[in-house]
Design a protein around this motif. Structure first.
Motif, short mmCIF file in Angstrom:
data_model
loop_
_atom_site.label_atom_id
_atom_site.label_comp_id
_atom_site.label_asym_id
_atom_site.label_seq_id
_atom_site.Cartn_x
_atom_site.Cartn_y
_atom_site.Cartn_z
N VAL A 95 -93.99 80.25 41.74
CA VAL A 95 -93.65 81.79 41.08
C VAL A 95 -93.29 81.06 39.70
O VAL A 95 -91.58 80.92 40.07
N GLU A 96 -92.65 82.04 38.58
CA GLU A 96 -91.76 81.61 37.72
C GLU A 96 -91.50 83.35 37.53
O GLU A 96 -92.39 84.33 37.26
N VAL A 97 -90.43 83.46 37.43
CA VAL A 97 -89.28 84.94 37.11
C VAL A 97 -88.19 84.77 35.86
O VAL A 97 -87.72 83.92 35.65
N LYS A 98 -88.77 85.84 34.97
CA LYS A 98 -88.07 86.13 33.57
C LYS A 98 -87.65 87.15 33.72
O LYS A 98 -88.58 88.95 34.01
N ALA A 99 -86.22 87.56 34.18
CA ALA A 99 -85.91 88.81 33.74
C ALA A 99 -85.55 89.73 32.57
O ALA A 99 -84.41 90.07 32.08
N THR A 100 -86.42 89.23 31.30
CA THR A 100 -87.04 89.71 30.48
C THR A 100 -87.97 90.74 30.10
O THR A 100 -89.06 90.50 30.98
N GLN A 101 -87.77 91.50 28.92
CA GLN A 101 -89.24 92.78 28.90
C GLN A 101 -89.84 91.93 27.60
O GLN A 101 -89.17 91.44 26.17
N PRO A 102 -90.55 91.05 27.45
CA PRO A 102 -91.47 90.02 26.87
C PRO A 102 -91.56 90.99 25.50
O PRO A 102 -91.97 92.31 25.70
N GLN A 103 -90.69 90.86 24.73
CA GLN A 103 -90.60 91.54 23.04
C GLN A 103 -92.10 91.18 21.95
O GLN A 103 -92.02 91.80 21.44
N SER A 104 -92.83 90.52 22.86
CA SER A 104 -93.60 89.72 21.67
C SER A 104 -95.04 88.59 22.65
O SER A 104 -94.46 88.56 23.57
#
Length: 164
Positions: free
Chosen positions: A34-43
């Motif tokens: 599992v890879e977690v990114k606490a962002t909203q992909p803007q692109s």
């Protein structure tokens, strides 16, 4: 090799990878990264970067790990890995629909990466052990792709706690 960390040789240098969450079956086989990114992909470029990181982690593991997950503030995407190729998402879930079950205020507050990873781990552990609910969120969807069965009685390791 350090526990939960693996290397991928590229030419004369080695790259070190540490997935956010590693899930091992009751037989001790790694079944999910599992890879977690606490962002909203803007692109789509940001999403491609996260996917490239996930693929590098799978390659560096040097074992076939059947499932991979990319979780961000908006979506949880699940992929299959055949040892060489990462599939298109085989399941796409809304993060808030899943994680509101573990933090009812999830949708209304700022979420940092470590906390997001903690909530994702709580969900995966609930799928494995039913510690919070008899039927955790998205159980049917995960059963349909074979991931729920792989998670039964599985152990989760947060930020590199497992050894390969």
């Amino acid at each position: 090799m350090e526990a939960g960390r693996f290397e991928l040789a590229q030419g004369d240098r080695s790259l070190h990878y540490r997935p956010d969450i590693i899930v091992r079956s009751r037989e001790g086989q790694t079944v999910l990264l599992v890879e977690v990114k606490a962002t909203q992909p803007q692109s789509s470029k940001a999403n491609l970067s996260a996917l490239a990181q996930l693929k590098s982690q799978l390659q560096a593991a040097n074992v076939k790990i059947p499932f991979a997950m990319l979780a961000d503030i908006e979506n949880i995407e699940i992929f299959q890995w055949d040892g060489a190729n990462l599939s298109e998402p085989i399941s796409e879930l809304k993060t808030a629909a899943i994680l509101n079950h573990y933090d009812p205020e999830f949708s209304s507050k700022r979420i940092f990466e470590r906390y997001l990873a903690t909530l994702v781990q709580a969900w995966v552990r609930d799928l494995a052990y039913h510690w919070k609910s008899e039927k955790p969120p998205a159980s049917e969807e995960l059963a349909a792709i074979g991931l729920l069965q792989a998670l039964e009685d599985a152990e989760t390791y947060f930020e590199g706690g497992a050894s390969w």
